[in-house]
Motif scaffolding. Structure first.
Motif: not given
Length: 946
Positions: A653-654, A680-682, A704-705, A709-710
């Protein structure tokens, strides 16, 4: 008979305030030696004040005669009939440090008077009757108040308030008058002080009425008074005296000189609401009166309500947004008060203003040969943006006489300023270094250019170092080349959106201006020739080609949307920009191989949005530039790991994004971030060390938060002022976390986001919010919900609503009543808001940008004509034929100066049916674009949506 040594001296005993003991002077000898020090006034030169002040008690050996001669207090004490006159030890109950300075002054030594020490010294001088110290204090405060030197010391406002209060009780008018004068002269500095709300009413009103009151504009004065009134209301509550204070203070404001946007925006303010109608009436009246007739309204007394506040201390004059101003207002402001008491001068003024058709030589003779024009040497900066009514030939003559030291001029959104005006500016203001003539960037390339200036052939060089011509699509090659010939010292050039300029012209300017280090050429023809000129590979000036390339000196290069540049040319340019601090390559063909050759290590801002840059190239640049503050990389799909077939590999993914954010986290800290693919969150979690000072974040497609994450944003980025989210999952709880925690938030934009949110998300108080965009996320919104928004976000000035299908015409008065200071309003596919016309929106008198599309077919044919009258500041309008009640719209008149409107876009749609015969959503067909260039309208029909 000669005095003994004991008779010649007296011992003054002082104890520090916090160490006072209830015992006589004789018992002081029992104190530990470390707590008592004996010093002599004969040895002042060797005193160490920091050491002396460390003791609890101090004995000072002073000449008796010196005390009697220099101090009326000691004269009465030591030479009168008091019992102390025969003592050799006298206790003095006074602040130790202050008294030591007083003794130094008695012996002629210099003392340091500061904002903090002035009042203690002044009080001591009065109490002990030391004229020498009193004179020093008076001289210090008098010089400080009258000084025009920016390096002179400043008084703390809290100290000033104490001085004023002390002066009222003990010093007559001298000190209070000086305090009022200082406050008046430094009003712009102290109005933002934390103690401004504590300024006594009597001091504030004296300051406002003082002839030296110095403010940037009438708006700044009114805003400061409203802040003071709010603070007083919180501290004192309501009372009759407070009501009187409010009226007395606000009556000092010259309402006719306020910008419409300020009047509208503060119309609901507690202290200003009663004066809104009066202000609007004054502004509209002045706007309607031609300059030639304004003089008829003058009386024998100075027309204070029409004159700008100018003093010998004025450094900045802000006229922006005051469209009602004309040349008569300016002329009245630069004439002395004494002028208006002489009938002969009034007649010459009337003659000048009533005969605008006089030839230029006669007008100049009348104004500058007979009128006593004042000169304000301290004024360095003027902002007259949006002052559309001013005659700029007159303005240049007036300003050059009254403001000879002008350094910076901002005249944005003024289409009647042409190339010849720029050349006149450069010739008349020899010390001018910065000029900003920004206008709105036209959505299409106009077919006409402004006429080139054909004045005298020889012009001396100017001192301009910064020139902003953003959006000036009327400037052609010849115009810019002529300007560049006068600007050999140019360091900063912004020609963003100047669509008529050729690549050859830009190259010519680059080669002429050998000191260029900042270049903004977005949306221009900047291409191969310009890059060759920057790299000193081509000569466009027919002069000897300088072997020194400009490229290595560049610190800023913004070239968004510049097309036709080969990879080789871009490679040659980027590889030489080792001093670059701000680089924008948005929407260009830049590749990894080019970016990897960037040699700099001082980069602070990088924009690679909508490019093919991959994570490998980005990591390479970030790792070499630890001071990066701004990164914009939205639309960069290659930041996500790709499979062999080109599809995103979400099983891995990241890793790529992780490398980017790991590099960022090692830097000094981001302040602005625009990101999409791979975020993303990570990613946010790994960035935490770098985003604690983040001010703005924009997250777009490919990110894709998620809710976690928000929620993390509010704790990881507590200073956020702007949040923009596209295609993200949102929820009530996530929004609540953001809106309740981020107290500095000024902008919130949610576009095409998905998730379950309701009006509950917006029921929290958000007084700082200025920009709100809700696009395709609040389909459920009703009139009641919109009203809740106006209460939660009372200070919104820019609003965009798209896809709010349940809104109706009842929303118009909610918008105009809840947000009367609205500057930008976009409503698209919002139910039936315009089914009954747009009359109720006219309450938003300060609107500058209006978009109404697919909201109901009730807009009158005359709307554009009406809008230019109802919205005096309106510049941009976007409409759709679907909403026209009578099938179309009448175009505004083409009379120059009759309105402020510059860009009108009218779209046309066509309806289509599916195979089952159902009517589908309207399909866009074309857009009619009307551009006003200050001389006439051009109309262009294009086959796309704008």
């Amino acid at each position: 008979m000669a005095l003994s040594s004991l008779d010649e001296f007296v011992i003054l005993v002082l104890k520090k305030d916090h160490c006072l003991q209830h015992e006589d002077a004789s018992s002081s000898s029992s104190a530990p030696p470390s707590q008592v020090i004996s010093i002599s006034a004969s040895e002042i030169v060797s005193w160490d004040l920091s050491e002396i002040l460390a003791y609890a008690s101090v004995k000072i050996r002073v000449h008796r005669t010196r005390l009697i001669e220099e101090s009326s207090y000691f004269q009465g004490l030591l030479s009168g009939s008091f019992s102390e006159s025969g003592l050799d030890h006298i206790s003095v109950d006074w602040n130790l440090e202050t008294f030591l300075n007083l003794v130094m002054c008695l012996y002629g030594y210099a003392i340091d008077v500061t904002s903090t020490s002035f009042l203690p010294l002044f009080e001591a001088a009065l109490y002990f009757g030391v004229e020498r110290l009193l004179s020093i204090c008076k001289t210090w405060i008098s010089v400080l108040v009258s000084s025009n030197d920016p390096a002179s010391p400043k008084l703390d406002l809290s100290d000033l308030i104490q001085m004023w209060s002390f002066g009222l009780e003990h010093a007559g008018d001298f000190l209070p008058d000086l305090c009022a004068a200082y406050l008046a002269k430094n009003f712009m500095l102290v109005k933002s002080d934390e103690y401004f709300g504590s300024v006594p009413y009597e001091l504030l009103i004296s300051c406002i009425k003082h002839p030296h009151l110095t403010v940037h504009s009438e708006m700044h004065l009114a805003d400061a008074l409203l802040l003071w009134l709010d603070a007083e209301r919180r501290m004192s509550g309501f009372s009759e005296s407070r009501h009187d204070n409010t009226v007395n203070l606000m009556e000092q404001v010259r309402f006719s000189l306020l910008p419409l946007s300020f009047i509208a925006g503060r119309s609901k303010s507690h202290g200003f609401s009663k004066f809104v109608d009066q202000s609007l009436e004054s502004v509209i009246k002045l706007k309607k009166i031609p300059s030639t007739y304004l003089v008829d309204s003058l009386t024998d007394s100075p027309p204070a309500d029409l004159r700008l506040r100018l003093t010998e201390y004025t450094e900045i004059l802000d006229l922006s947004g005051c469209r009602q101003l004309n040349e008569a207002s300016l002329l009245l402001s630069v004439l002395p008060n004494s002028y208006f008491s002489n009938l002969r001068w009034r007649k010459s003024l009337k003659s000048f203003l009533k005969n605008p058709e006089d030839d230029e030589r006669n007008r100049e003779h009348l104004s500058y040969g007979t009128l006593p024009i004042l000169s304000f040497e301290s004024l360095k900066e003027i902002d007259m943006s949006k002052c559309q009514r001013l005659n700029y030939k007159f303005v240049i003559k007036c300003f050059s006489k009254s403001f000879p030291s002008l350094r910076k001029l901002r005249a944005a959104y003024l289409l009647n300023i042409k190339v010849f005006t720029v050349l006149e500016l450069l010739q008349n203001f020899r010390q001018l270094t910065e000029v900003d003539l920004t206008v709105d960037i036209a959505p299409i390339i106009p077919v006409q250019a402004s006429l080139f200036y054909s004045g005298r052939g020889h012009c001396s060089l100017s001192n301009i170092t910064r020139l902003t011509l953003e959006g000036r699509s009327d400037i052609c090659d010849m115009g810019l080349q002529s300007i560049s010939r006068l600007c050999d010292s140019l360091c900063y050039l912004n020609i963003k959106g100047c669509a008529l300029l050729s690549d050859a012209c830009i190259a010519y300017v680059i080669q002429r201006c050998k000191y260029l280090c900042s270049l903004i050429v977005c949306y221009t023809s900047f291409s191969e020739n310009s890059i060759l000129a920057l790299c000193a590979s081509i000569s466009m000036t027919n002069e000897h080609m300088d072997s020194n390339s400009l490229a290595p000196k560049l610190q800023m290069l913004h070239m968004s949307k510049c097309e036709g540049i080969t990879e080789t040319s871009l490679f040659n340019l980027i590889s030489q920009t080792q001093k670059m601090k701000s680089l924008c390559l948005r929407d260009t063909k830049v590749s990894d191989s080019v970016l990897c050759e960037f040699p700099g290590s001082s980069l602070e801002a990088l924009d690679i949005s909508n490019t093919t840059i991959s994570w490998m190239a980005l990591v390479r640049v970030i790792s070499r530039n630890p001071n990066l503050k701004s990164l914009k990389a939205r639309g960069c799909k290659n930041l996500l790991q790709l499979q062999g077939d080109g599809r995103a590999d979400y099983s891995f993914p990241l890793f790529s994004a992780h490398e980017v954010f790991k590099s960022l986290s090692k830097g000094s800290g981001l302040e602005e971030l625009e990101i999409g693919w791979g975020f993303s969150y990570f990613s946010l979690e790994s960035l935490r060390p770098a985003v604690s000072f983040l001010r703005a974040i924009s997250v777009g497609l490919g990110a894709s938060l998620g809710e976690d994450a928000l929620k993390l944003l509010s704790s990881a980025c507590p200073l956020l002022e702007s949040i923009v989210l596209y295609f993200q999952e949102i929820s009530d709880s996530a929004l609540a976390s953001i809106l309740t925690s981020l107290k500095h938030l000024q902008e919130l934009a949610l576009s095409y986001c998905f998730g379950d949110i309701s009006i509950q998300s917006f029921k929290f108080s958000m007084p700082s919010l200025r920009k709100l965009r809700l696009e395709r996320v609040t389909r459920w919104m009703t009139s009641d919900d919109l009203f809740i928004l106006t209460q939660s976000c009372p200070n919104v000035t820019e609003l965009s609503l798209v896809g709010c299908l349940h809104l109706n015409s009842d929303c118009q008065p909610i918008i105009s009543g809840g947000w009367p200071g609205m500057i930008s309003l976009h409503l698209e596919e919002c139910g039936s808001i315009t089914d009954n016309g747009v009359t109720s929106l006219y309450g938003c008198i300060a609107l500058e940008d209006l978009l109404l599309r697919h909201n109901g077919s009730g807009i009158q044919k005359s709307f554009l004509l009406d809008a230019t009258l109802k919205f005096p500041m309106l510049r941009l309008v976007s409409l759709d034929m679907c909403d026209a009640k009578e099938g179309g719209f009448d175009a505004p008149e083409e009379e120059e100066g009759s309105h402020f409107l510059s860009i009108v876009k009218i779209s046309r749609c066509k309806s289509e049916r599916c195979a089952l015969g159902r009517v589908l959503a309207p399909v866009h067909r074309e857009t009619l674009v009307m551009l006003w260039n200050g001389q006439n309208y051009t109309k262009t029909l294009i086959k796309q949506r704008l």
